[in-house]
Design an enzyme around this catalytic site. Structure first.
Site, mmCIF file in Angstrom:
data_model
loop_
_atom_site.group_PDB
_atom_site.id
_atom_site.type_symbol
_atom_site.label_atom_id
_atom_site.label_comp_id
_atom_site.label_asym_id
_atom_site.label_seq_id
_atom_site.Cartn_x
_atom_site.Cartn_y
_atom_site.Cartn_z
ATOM 1 N N GLY A 42 21.776 20.767 -0.334
ATOM 2 C CA GLY A 42 21.905 20.161 0.991
ATOM 3 C C GLY A 42 20.848 20.652 1.967
ATOM 4 N N GLN A 97 12.203 28.433 -11.294
ATOM 5 C CA GLN A 97 13.437 27.678 -11.545
ATOM 6 C C GLN A 97 13.166 26.482 -12.454
ATOM 7 O OE1 GLN A 97 16.643 26.656 -8.565
ATOM 8 N NE2 GLN A 97 15.515 24.751 -8.410
ATOM 9 N N GLY A 123 11.607 20.332 -7.588
ATOM 10 C CA GLY A 123 10.340 20.596 -6.899
ATOM 11 C C GLY A 123 9.629 21.802 -7.500
ATOM 12 N N GLY A 154 10.886 17.455 1.356
ATOM 13 C CA GLY A 154 10.708 17.837 -0.056
ATOM 14 C C GLY A 154 11.755 17.155 -0.923
ATOM 15 N N HIS A 155 13.029 17.238 -0.488
ATOM 16 C CA HIS A 155 14.097 16.581 -1.251
ATOM 17 C C HIS A 155 13.890 15.064 -1.255
ATOM 18 C CE1 HIS A 155 16.337 20.274 0.262
ATOM 19 N NE2 HIS A 155 16.493 20.362 -1.045
ATOM 20 N N LEU A 215 18.893 18.704 3.603
ATOM 21 C CA LEU A 215 17.787 17.967 2.968
ATOM 22 C C LEU A 215 16.593 17.834 3.903
ATOM 23 C CD1 LEU A 215 19.850 15.101 1.250
ATOM 24 C CD2 LEU A 215 19.227 17.354 0.339
ATOM 25 N N HIS A 216 15.396 17.954 3.324
ATOM 26 C CA HIS A 216 14.155 17.800 4.081
ATOM 27 C C HIS A 216 13.211 16.893 3.287
ATOM 28 C CE1 HIS A 216 12.661 20.698 1.212
ATOM 29 N NE2 HIS A 216 13.542 21.606 1.611
ATOM 30 N N ARG A 218 15.529 27.021 4.083
ATOM 31 C CA ARG A 218 15.607 28.330 4.756
ATOM 32 C C ARG A 218 14.659 28.426 5.953
ATOM 33 N NH1 ARG A 218 16.900 30.275 -0.778
ATOM 34 N NH2 ARG A 218 18.953 31.220 -0.612
HETATM 35 O O1 PAF Z 1 16.935 24.302 -5.981
HETATM 36 C C1 PAF Z 1 18.109 24.262 -5.558
HETATM 37 O O2 PAF Z 1 18.412 23.714 -4.495
HETATM 38 C C2 PAF Z 1 19.218 24.903 -6.389
HETATM 39 O O3 PAF Z 1 18.775 26.072 -7.004
HETATM 40 C C3 PAF Z 1 19.847 23.941 -7.423
HETATM 41 C C4 PAF Z 1 18.843 23.513 -8.467
HETATM 42 C C5 PAF Z 1 20.390 22.716 -6.711
HETATM 43 C C6 PAF Z 1 20.996 24.635 -8.147
HETATM 44 O O4 PAF Z 1 21.986 25.043 -7.258
#
Ligand code: PAF
Length: 273
Positions: free
Chosen positions: A28, A150, A144, A33-34, A30-31, A184
């Site tokens: 959530g 990750q 991303g 990037g999302h 959201l910006h 953040r």
């Molecule tokens: O990148 C994120 O926002 C989180 O690490 C994810 C992949 C949604 C898992 O909680």
């Protein structure tokens, strides 16, 4: 657009479709990037599903889980405008029970960089992503490159566990000043935002050196640290795009990763070259 909070309802929905599903997991706030991930998913799939879930197991004790920004109303609007079909917004009890089977990040690549400074973080990420994959059964899942380690570990999980899902890694998005977009960033004061610009400036500095033919990791690190003067640097590392160690910059196979603290906010940024 459908809002689903129940895992069984989501499972029923995804089980009964033969259409391609593009999935964007998020926490959530959201910006842009999302939004760029959602747009790509929209262009490449018949159905687009976004999950919004602040996953407790990926936060360490003392981290910002309890104050992580929550913007449910704005997030739903953003998803609607971006053409999302389903937003999955479960609560914690929907996703976790007592005494869970857990998943462990791999011993080497999961325990360097963020895995070293945030031990167990990637165990939690992989666990929730696997759970979400099992509910959504996506054809394509979008992440991303901002969270470089990750996405690399998720690709490895998909490969190791034979999951029939394409992981699509998408470019990191910056604001006009160069700051990498992150939920953040909302924690930063105006002064801290200015200070945070040193992070992308240090990566620009690295780019200049590399374009000038300097592939020496120590020299690049020193130059970056000069740009990051007075910033609390957690790490600057240069590794291959499979997170293996390298002796010098390898063009088209290097990631330069930076983690710093600006005030009490931990920020990461990187450059794939
Ligand atoms: O990148 C994120 O926002 C989180 O690490 C994810 C992949 C949604 C898992 O909680």
């Amino acid at each position: 657009m459908k809002i689903i909070t129940d895992k069984y309802e989501l499972q029923e929905f995804t089980k009964n479709t033969t259409k391609s599903i593009g999935f964007v997991p998020t926490m959530g706030a959201l910006h842009e990037g999302h939004i760029s991930l959602i747009k790509k998913a929209r262009a490449e799939n018949e159905i687009v599903i976004v999950s919004i879930f602040v996953n407790p197991t990926q936060f360490l004790a003392g981290e910002d889980f309890s104050k992580y920004p929550k913007r449910d109303i704005a997030d739903k609007k953003i998803c609607e405008l971006a053409g999302v079909d389903v937003v999955f917004m479960p609560d914690i009890s929907m996703m976790y029970g007592d005494d869970e089977v857990t998943i462990k990040a791999p011993n080497v690549r999961g325990f360097i960089l963020d895995g070293f400074t945030r031990p167990t973080h990637f165990d939690g990420v992989l666990q929730i992503v696997l759970k979400l994959f099992n509910l959504v059964r996506p054809t394509n899942a979008y992440f991303g490159r901002k969270d470089a380690q990750q996405v690399i570990l998720i690709k490895q999980m998909v490969e190791n566990l034979f999951l029939p899902i394409n992981i699509i890694d998408c470019p990191l998005i910056r604001d006009l000043n160069g700051l990498a977009l992150s939920s953040r960033n909302a924690y930063l004061s105006d002064d801290e935002k200015k200070e945070a610009l040193k992070i992308s400036a240090s990566l620009q500095n690295a780019t200049k050196l590399i374009v000038g033919g300097n592939f020496n990791i120590d020299a690049i690190k020193t130059a970056m640290l000069e740009t990051l003067k007075d910033v609390d640097v957690e790490y600057i590392e240069m590794v291959s795009q499979e997170l293996k160690s390298i002796k010098q910059i390898e063009l088209k196979n290097t990631i330069i990763l930076v983690a710093v603290k600006i005030g009490s906010t931990r920020l990461i940024d990187n450059l794939w070259i």
